[in-house]
Design an enzyme around this catalytic site. Structure first.
Site, PDB file in Angstrom:
ATOM      1  N   GLU A  38       0.760  -1.188   0.001  1.00 19.46           N
ATOM      2  CA  GLU A  38       0.113  -0.011  -0.154  1.00 19.46           C
ATOM      3  C   GLU A  38       0.787   1.091   0.038  1.00 19.46           C
ATOM      4  O   GLU A  38       0.414   2.360  -0.188  1.00 19.46           O
ATOM      5  CB  GLU A  38      -1.046   0.017   1.299  1.00 19.46           C
ATOM      6  CG  GLU A  38      -1.911   1.195   1.103  1.00 19.46           C
ATOM      7  CD  GLU A  38      -3.190   0.768   2.026  1.00 19.46           C
ATOM      8  OE1 GLU A  38      -3.627   1.922   2.525  1.00 19.46           O
ATOM      9  OE2 GLU A  38      -3.608  -0.376   2.249  1.00 19.46           O
ATOM     10  N   ASP A 145      -3.008  -2.716   3.206  1.00 17.57           N
ATOM     11  CA  ASP A 145      -3.358  -2.814   4.815  1.00 17.57           C
ATOM     12  C   ASP A 145      -4.491  -3.793   4.926  1.00 17.57           C
ATOM     13  O   ASP A 145      -5.425  -3.796   4.039  1.00 17.57           O
ATOM     14  CB  ASP A 145      -3.558  -1.309   5.195  1.00 17.57           C
ATOM     15  CG  ASP A 145      -2.485  -0.460   5.212  1.00 17.57           C
ATOM     16  OD1 ASP A 145      -1.060  -1.228   5.093  1.00 17.57           O
ATOM     17  OD2 ASP A 145      -2.320   0.640   5.317  1.00 17.57           O
ATOM     18  N   ASP A 147      -7.356  -3.893   6.510  1.00 18.32           N
ATOM     19  CA  ASP A 147      -8.550  -3.543   6.783  1.00 18.32           C
ATOM     20  C   ASP A 147      -9.707  -3.234   5.589  1.00 18.32           C
ATOM     21  O   ASP A 147      -9.363  -3.459   4.482  1.00 18.32           O
ATOM     22  CB  ASP A 147      -8.495  -2.096   7.598  1.00 18.32           C
ATOM     23  CG  ASP A 147      -7.915  -0.907   6.597  1.00 18.32           C
ATOM     24  OD1 ASP A 147      -7.528  -1.117   5.386  1.00 18.32           O
ATOM     25  OD2 ASP A 147      -7.167  -0.005   7.084  1.00 18.32           O
ATOM     26  N   TYR A 385       0.099  -2.864  13.418  1.00 12.65           N
ATOM     27  CA  TYR A 385      -0.939  -2.129  12.592  1.00 12.65           C
ATOM     28  C   TYR A 385      -1.853  -1.196  13.598  1.00 12.65           C
ATOM     29  O   TYR A 385      -2.573  -1.789  14.391  1.00 12.65           O
ATOM     30  CB  TYR A 385      -1.799  -2.895  11.532  1.00 12.65           C
ATOM     31  CG  TYR A 385      -2.696  -2.133  10.779  1.00 12.65           C
ATOM     32  CD1 TYR A 385      -1.949  -1.295   9.735  1.00 12.65           C
ATOM     33  CD2 TYR A 385      -4.183  -2.437  10.592  1.00 12.65           C
ATOM     34  CE1 TYR A 385      -2.805  -0.986   8.530  1.00 12.65           C
ATOM     35  CE2 TYR A 385      -4.720  -1.671   9.751  1.00 12.65           C
ATOM     36  CZ  TYR A 385      -4.056  -0.880   8.625  1.00 12.65           C
ATOM     37  OH  TYR A 385      -4.759  -0.394   7.742  1.00 12.65           O
TER      38      TYR A 385
END
Length: 668
Positions: A38, A145, A147, A385
């Protein structure tokens, strides 16, 4: 020397401009794998760890997104790896060009207008990296990431790669920290990305674009002329409006508040000096020993405050009558002495919301700045994270290994050493929150205070480490004493505390728990008060909201997520709807007040845009899409229908809006 320098420069120039085929032609027979992270910094760390430092840069079409290559040996194959990155979302959304002109387009047309998904000019070179390297690869590994937003970017990257190669085998790497252990585990446990999570982002993006564009255009076109500042637009956002509403509601409460007078009775007891010194000071010092934490004021005074059990009354005459009765028989008797062990509980493991709230509280760092710092520390490989709702560790996580790593720290390493070597380690408490994606925020690598990071970054890192060590410690333990004295059926009490073991408070320097001494009184002791007075006071208005208050309200009412709340707070400041005063409290501007109070006047339509219910319901439905329980298109359609209704009803009351927007904006 000059000739050598030129030669070296020429080699570097040639190296940067090598054709992509350099990668392909020299890797015949290997499985060729494109890896996409990312951020460029994460791509570099992944390349370093998987190649064990034997990676090299090859041609990149993007100035800021380098490409690395190396060989990686699996249990059965050798993979020729290419690692590169995006920078957040690869795509954006926009309405067709025929809707560009605000004055020639009816805002409500945007409820049905076609939306195009496109790659902006500044991302085209990133997309070219993906499409060009996809041509020569058989597999795509997504290191985004973990999420919802990261999952959405996964599919943006997949689409960009499919332009040139629809036969790519798609894999998703899941990790919570940029450490060698996590990266190796991730590449050995690949899976397919979660489309439901990506769909929930599609819901948010489309709803926010349509609703935000319609009402932003309406507000700007209709009321821009009333705003005297350089405000270019008057923006509406489904999250920022209720966030602003919390600030304005508190402002209204303060403006409406009227002080009330109240009265209380204050009693003081003075013990004999010699008895006080012998029985109390020595006792406390001997019991606490090296952990002596006696308040210096307690040492120098033998006068103790007793609190009236009624606390305060708003009836002045009633207090006077009680007071006069006490004066007639001003002799107190101790009726009870309660002694018990008490604990100050260690914190729960740290999630995003708690981290941002505590950073605001302890360091006056905004939630936005805190998240920026945490993301930098994560990208550097120092913390896990930072976007997580989870506040408990699963049982198989080796927390002792992290503590051993922190023994190296020259600021708080002494405490980590005590936890391990003196048997003080305790299994952390379990909270009730789990996003099923990431563990609580915790350190993963030691960092000593240095010039590598700035002071604020160090403060956040140190806090995360100290919080983690506190989580792995025991509660602080003390003894409470409560003395109750009575006269004329009126009770007064005095509380005291003696700290026995500080435990987690030895490392968690942000919380205070101090000894408070009590007089050496026992049951049936009698005494005359040193003073007995009536005190008058006034109720105080509530204070303006702090950022901690605002985050708590947003969390309570479901506005945004742990990972986005700070953005909404930042937005209402950038839009000139609120500002922070010298005490870091939020004060609404005239424009902010005008927007909220004007829309409150039309809440009879059945939906109040200034309150959190509408957005809270949206967030719940997005979560149902994320879990695969609801269809994204149905949710989008439902909320567009609701907003059409609101827009129609708003126009039926447009005179009320016009009048009040003008009134509130023009207030001095």
């Amino acid at each position: 020397m000059e000739g050598k320098t030129k030669k070296k420069k020429g080699k570097e120039e040639d190296y940067k401009n090598r054709d992509v085929s350099f990668f392909s032609d020299n890797r015949i027979g290997c499985i060729k794998v494109l890896n996409v992270a990312e951020k460029p910094s994460v791509a570099l760390e992944i390349a370093k760890m998987l190649s064990r430092g034997c990676h090299r840069r090859i041609k990149s079409y993007s100035k800021y997104n380098p490409v690395f290559e190396f060989d990686y040996k699996t249990n059965s194959d050798t993979w020729s790896m290419v690692v590169t990155s995006v920078t957040g979302h690869l795509t954006d959304q926009k309405f067709d060009d025929r809707y560009k002109n605000w004055t020639k387009t009816d805002p409500q047309d945007l409820f049905e207008a076609h939306i195009s998904v496109y790659i902006s000019d500044d991302k085209e070179n990133i997309a070219k990296n993906l499409s060009e390297y996809s041509k020569i690869c058989q597999m795509l590994i997504l290191w985004l990431d973990c999420d919802r937003e990261g999952e959405h970017i996964c599919f943006e990257v997949i689409n960009a790669c499919h332009i040139t190669n629809k036969n790519l085998r798609i894999q998703r790497a899941t990790f919570s920290a940029v450490t060698e252990k996590d990266i190796i585990y991730a590449i050995n446990n690949l899976k397919y990305p979660n489309e439901d999570l990506a769909n929930s982002v599609d819901v948010r993006r489309e709803i926010d674009l349509r609703i935000g564009s319609v009402l932003t255009r309406f507000l700007t076109i209709r009321y821009k002329h009333l705003v005297s500042t350089e405000q270019s637009i008057i923006s509406y956002g489904p999250c920022q409006f209720p966030t602003l509403g919390f600030v304005v509601n508190r402002y209204v409460d303060i403006q409406k508040f009227q002080n009330e007078r109240y009265w209380s009775i204050k009693m003081q007891y003075m013990c004999k000096e010699s008895k006080y010194k012998i029985e109390m000071v020595n006792d406390y010092e001997n019991s606490i020993g090296s952990n002596n934490n006696i308040n210096s004021n307690a040492r120098s005074s033998n006068v103790f405050e007793f609190t009236w059990s009624k606390l305060r009354l708003f009836d002045h005459m009633a207090v006077v009558i009680i007071y006069e009765r006490l004066l007639e028989n001003c002799h107190f008797k101790v009726t009870n002495v309660y002694k018990n062990e008490t604990r100050k509980h260690r914190p729960f493991p740290l999630n995003t919301l708690q981290m941002t709230k505590l950073a605001c509280k302890y360091f006056q760092i905004s939630s936005k700045e805190c998240m920026t710092i945490a993301e930098k520390l994560y990208n550097m490989g120092y913390i896990s994270y930072p976007r997580t709702e989870t506040n408990y560790f699963i049982e198989n996580v080796n927390l002792r290994k992290i503590i051993i790593e922190l023994k190296k720290n020259n600021t708080f390493g002494f405490y980590a050493k005590e936890l391990i070597e003196k048997g003080k380690y305790k299994i952390p408490k379990k909270g009730k929150l789990n996003d099923k994606a990431h563990p609580p925020i915790h350190p993963v690598k030691n960092l000593n205070k240095s010039t590598e990071i700035n002071m604020k970054e160090w403060m956040v890192y140190e806090f995360i480490c100290r919080h983690f060590l506190a989580v792995c410690s025991d509660d602080a333990i003390g003894h409470n004493t409560k003395i109750i004295a009575e006269a004329e059926e009126e009770k007064f009490y005095c509380n005291g505390l003696k700290i026995i073991h500080k435990n987690y408070l030895e490392v968690y320097i942000y919380e205070k728990w101090n000894d408070k001494m009590v007089p050496p009184l026992e049951i049936n002791d009698e005494f005359d008060p040193y003073t007995l007075l009536i005190e008058e006071g006034k109720t105080q208005a509530p204070t303006y909201l702090s950022e901690v208050d605002l985050l708590s309200l947003m969390d309570k009412h479901g506005i945004g997520t742990d990972a986005t709340m700070h953005e909404h707070i930042e937005n209402i400041q950038k839009r000139n709807y609120v500002f922070k005063n010298s005490k870091n409290l939020f004060i609404p501007t005239n424009l902010g007040i005008a927007l909220i109070l004007s829309y409150k006047l039309i809440k009879d339509i059945g939906i109040d845009l200034t309150e959190p219910e509408l957005r809270s319901n949206m967030e719940k439905d997005m979560s149902l899409v994320a879990s695969g329980k609801k269809n994204k298109n149905e949710i989008i359609s439902d909320y567009i229908h609701i907003m059409k209704y609101i827009y129609q009803k708003m126009y039926e009351r447009i005179d009320i809006l016009d009048e009040n927007m003008k009134y509130y904006i023009n207030q001095a």
